[in-house]
Design a protein around this motif. Structure first.
Motif, PDB file in Angstrom:
ATOM      1  N   VAL A  11     -17.687 -44.130 -44.991  1.00 38.10           N
ATOM      2  CA  VAL A  11     -18.518 -44.427 -43.822  1.00 38.10           C
ATOM      3  C   VAL A  11     -17.733 -44.147 -42.544  1.00 38.10           C
ATOM      4  N   ALA A  12     -16.502 -44.602 -42.491  1.00 35.55           N
ATOM      5  CA  ALA A  12     -15.673 -44.387 -41.300  1.00 35.55           C
ATOM      6  C   ALA A  12     -15.443 -42.894 -41.061  1.00 35.55           C
ATOM      7  N   ALA A  13     -15.115 -42.156 -42.114  1.00 35.11           N
ATOM      8  CA  ALA A  13     -14.865 -40.715 -41.978  1.00 35.11           C
ATOM      9  C   ALA A  13     -16.135 -39.980 -41.556  1.00 35.11           C
ATOM     10  N   LEU A  14     -17.262 -40.318 -42.173  1.00 33.78           N
ATOM     11  CA  LEU A  14     -18.514 -39.647 -41.827  1.00 33.78           C
ATOM     12  C   LEU A  14     -18.954 -39.993 -40.406  1.00 33.78           C
ATOM     13  N   THR A  15     -18.747 -41.232 -39.987  1.00 39.29           N
ATOM     14  CA  THR A  15     -19.093 -41.606 -38.616  1.00 39.29           C
ATOM     15  C   THR A  15     -18.276 -40.794 -37.623  1.00 39.29           C
ATOM     16  N   THR A  16     -17.007 -40.610 -37.906  1.00 41.85           N
ATOM     17  CA  THR A  16     -16.156 -39.784 -37.046  1.00 41.85           C
ATOM     18  C   THR A  16     -16.675 -38.347 -37.006  1.00 41.85           C
ATOM     19  N   ALA A  29     -22.386 -46.050 -37.579  1.00 37.97           N
ATOM     20  CA  ALA A  29     -22.638 -45.659 -38.973  1.00 37.97           C
ATOM     21  C   ALA A  29     -24.116 -45.508 -39.302  1.00 37.97           C
ATOM     22  N   THR A  30     -24.986 -46.098 -38.477  1.00 35.49           N
ATOM     23  CA  THR A  30     -26.419 -46.000 -38.746  1.00 35.49           C
ATOM     24  C   THR A  30     -27.101 -44.916 -37.922  1.00 35.49           C
ATOM     25  N   ALA A  31     -26.333 -44.165 -37.148  1.00 34.60           N
ATOM     26  CA  ALA A  31     -26.894 -43.141 -36.264  1.00 34.60           C
ATOM     27  C   ALA A  31     -27.524 -42.006 -37.068  1.00 34.60           C
ATOM     28  N   ASP A  32     -28.801 -41.784 -36.848  1.00 38.42           N
ATOM     29  CA  ASP A  32     -29.519 -40.696 -37.512  1.00 38.42           C
ATOM     30  C   ASP A  32     -29.177 -39.378 -36.819  1.00 38.42           C
ATOM     31  N   LEU A  33     -28.752 -38.429 -37.597  1.00 36.15           N
ATOM     32  CA  LEU A  33     -28.339 -37.126 -37.082  1.00 36.15           C
ATOM     33  C   LEU A  33     -29.415 -36.488 -36.213  1.00 36.15           C
ATOM     34  N   PHE A  34     -30.634 -36.478 -36.701  1.00 36.05           N
ATOM     35  CA  PHE A  34     -31.705 -35.758 -36.016  1.00 36.05           C
ATOM     36  C   PHE A  34     -32.264 -36.534 -34.832  1.00 36.05           C
ATOM     37  N   THR A  39     -29.203 -30.593 -35.331  1.00 41.18           N
ATOM     38  CA  THR A  39     -30.001 -29.446 -35.769  1.00 41.18           C
ATOM     39  C   THR A  39     -29.464 -28.968 -37.123  1.00 41.18           C
ATOM     40  N   SER A  40     -30.119 -27.962 -37.670  1.00 43.06           N
ATOM     41  CA  SER A  40     -29.648 -27.415 -38.941  1.00 43.06           C
ATOM     42  C   SER A  40     -28.246 -26.819 -38.799  1.00 43.06           C
ATOM     43  N   LEU A  41     -27.924 -26.325 -37.638  1.00 42.52           N
ATOM     44  CA  LEU A  41     -26.576 -25.808 -37.393  1.00 42.52           C
ATOM     45  C   LEU A  41     -25.542 -26.939 -37.469  1.00 42.52           C
ATOM     46  N   HIS A  42     -25.899 -28.094 -36.924  1.00 37.91           N
ATOM     47  CA  HIS A  42     -25.019 -29.258 -37.023  1.00 37.91           C
ATOM     48  C   HIS A  42     -24.826 -29.673 -38.484  1.00 37.91           C
ATOM     49  N   VAL A  43     -25.899 -29.570 -39.270  1.00 37.04           N
ATOM     50  CA  VAL A  43     -25.797 -29.922 -40.691  1.00 37.04           C
ATOM     51  C   VAL A  43     -24.731 -29.061 -41.362  1.00 37.04           C
ATOM     52  N   HIS A  66     -30.227 -37.673 -46.174  1.00 37.34           N
ATOM     53  CA  HIS A  66     -29.452 -38.890 -45.886  1.00 37.34           C
ATOM     54  C   HIS A  66     -28.756 -38.664 -44.549  1.00 37.34           C
ATOM     55  N   ALA A  67     -29.511 -38.831 -43.457  1.00 38.73           N
ATOM     56  CA  ALA A  67     -29.089 -38.321 -42.153  1.00 38.73           C
ATOM     57  C   ALA A  67     -28.197 -39.239 -41.331  1.00 38.73           C
ATOM     58  N   SER A  68     -27.724 -40.337 -41.909  1.00 37.02           N
ATOM     59  CA  SER A  68     -26.751 -41.174 -41.194  1.00 37.02           C
ATOM     60  C   SER A  68     -25.503 -41.302 -42.062  1.00 37.02           C
ATOM     61  N   PRO A  69     -24.368 -41.582 -41.457  1.00 41.58           N
ATOM     62  CA  PRO A  69     -23.150 -41.763 -42.258  1.00 41.58           C
ATOM     63  C   PRO A  69     -23.311 -42.838 -43.335  1.00 41.58           C
ATOM     64  N   GLN A  70     -23.972 -43.914 -42.987  1.00 41.11           N
ATOM     65  CA  GLN A  70     -24.172 -45.006 -43.941  1.00 41.11           C
ATOM     66  C   GLN A  70     -25.078 -44.578 -45.096  1.00 41.11           C
ATOM     67  N   ASP A  71     -26.182 -43.893 -44.795  1.00 44.69           N
ATOM     68  CA  ASP A  71     -27.097 -43.442 -45.841  1.00 44.69           C
ATOM     69  C   ASP A  71     -26.449 -42.392 -46.744  1.00 44.69           C
ATOM     70  N   LEU A  72     -25.693 -41.471 -46.159  1.00 43.15           N
ATOM     71  CA  LEU A  72     -25.041 -40.448 -46.966  1.00 43.15           C
ATOM     72  C   LEU A  72     -23.980 -41.074 -47.864  1.00 43.15           C
TER      73      LEU A  72
END
Length: 101
Positions: A11-16, A29-34, A39-43, A66-72
């Motif tokens: 979670v910490a690594a993905l949030t970073t 950690a709950t921030a939704d990417l979209f 965008t798809s480029l960010h993905v 799974h568009a947030s660090p926590q969900d992924l």
């Protein structure tokens, strides 16, 4: 919520990674990417950084679903087969592959 120290590290690594790719230090950690301008480029950038940081192959569709660090992280912890070194494919990956034209 992370269930193990390994999950907490993810979670910490993905949030970073989310913060760096989206250039927003206020994401958590709950921030939704979209919902935060992803965008798809960010993905694609996130997928590459996950491999570089954690050594884990995550497919773009996993980030879309799974568009947030926590969900992924929850997905990776619940489905350890998805968390494998790059270059290794599971039966699930072959089943969902598109036929070649």
């Amino acid at each position: 919520m992370p269930r193990s120290p390994h999950a907490a590290d993810h979670v910490a690594a993905l949030t970073t990674i989310w913060r760096e790719v989206l250039r927003n230090d206020h994401l958590d950690a709950t921030a939704d990417l979209f919902e935060n301008g992803g965008t798809s480029l960010h993905v694609l950038q996130i997928v590459g950084r996950i491999y570089d940081t954690l050594g884990v192959e995550v497919r773009p569709r996993h980030v879309f679903l799974h568009a947030s660090p926590q969900d992924l992280t929850a997905f990776l912890v619940e489905d350890p087969a998805s968390e494998r070194p790059a270059g290794r494919r599971s039966d699930d990956d072959r089943t969902h592959s598109r036929p070649r034209r």
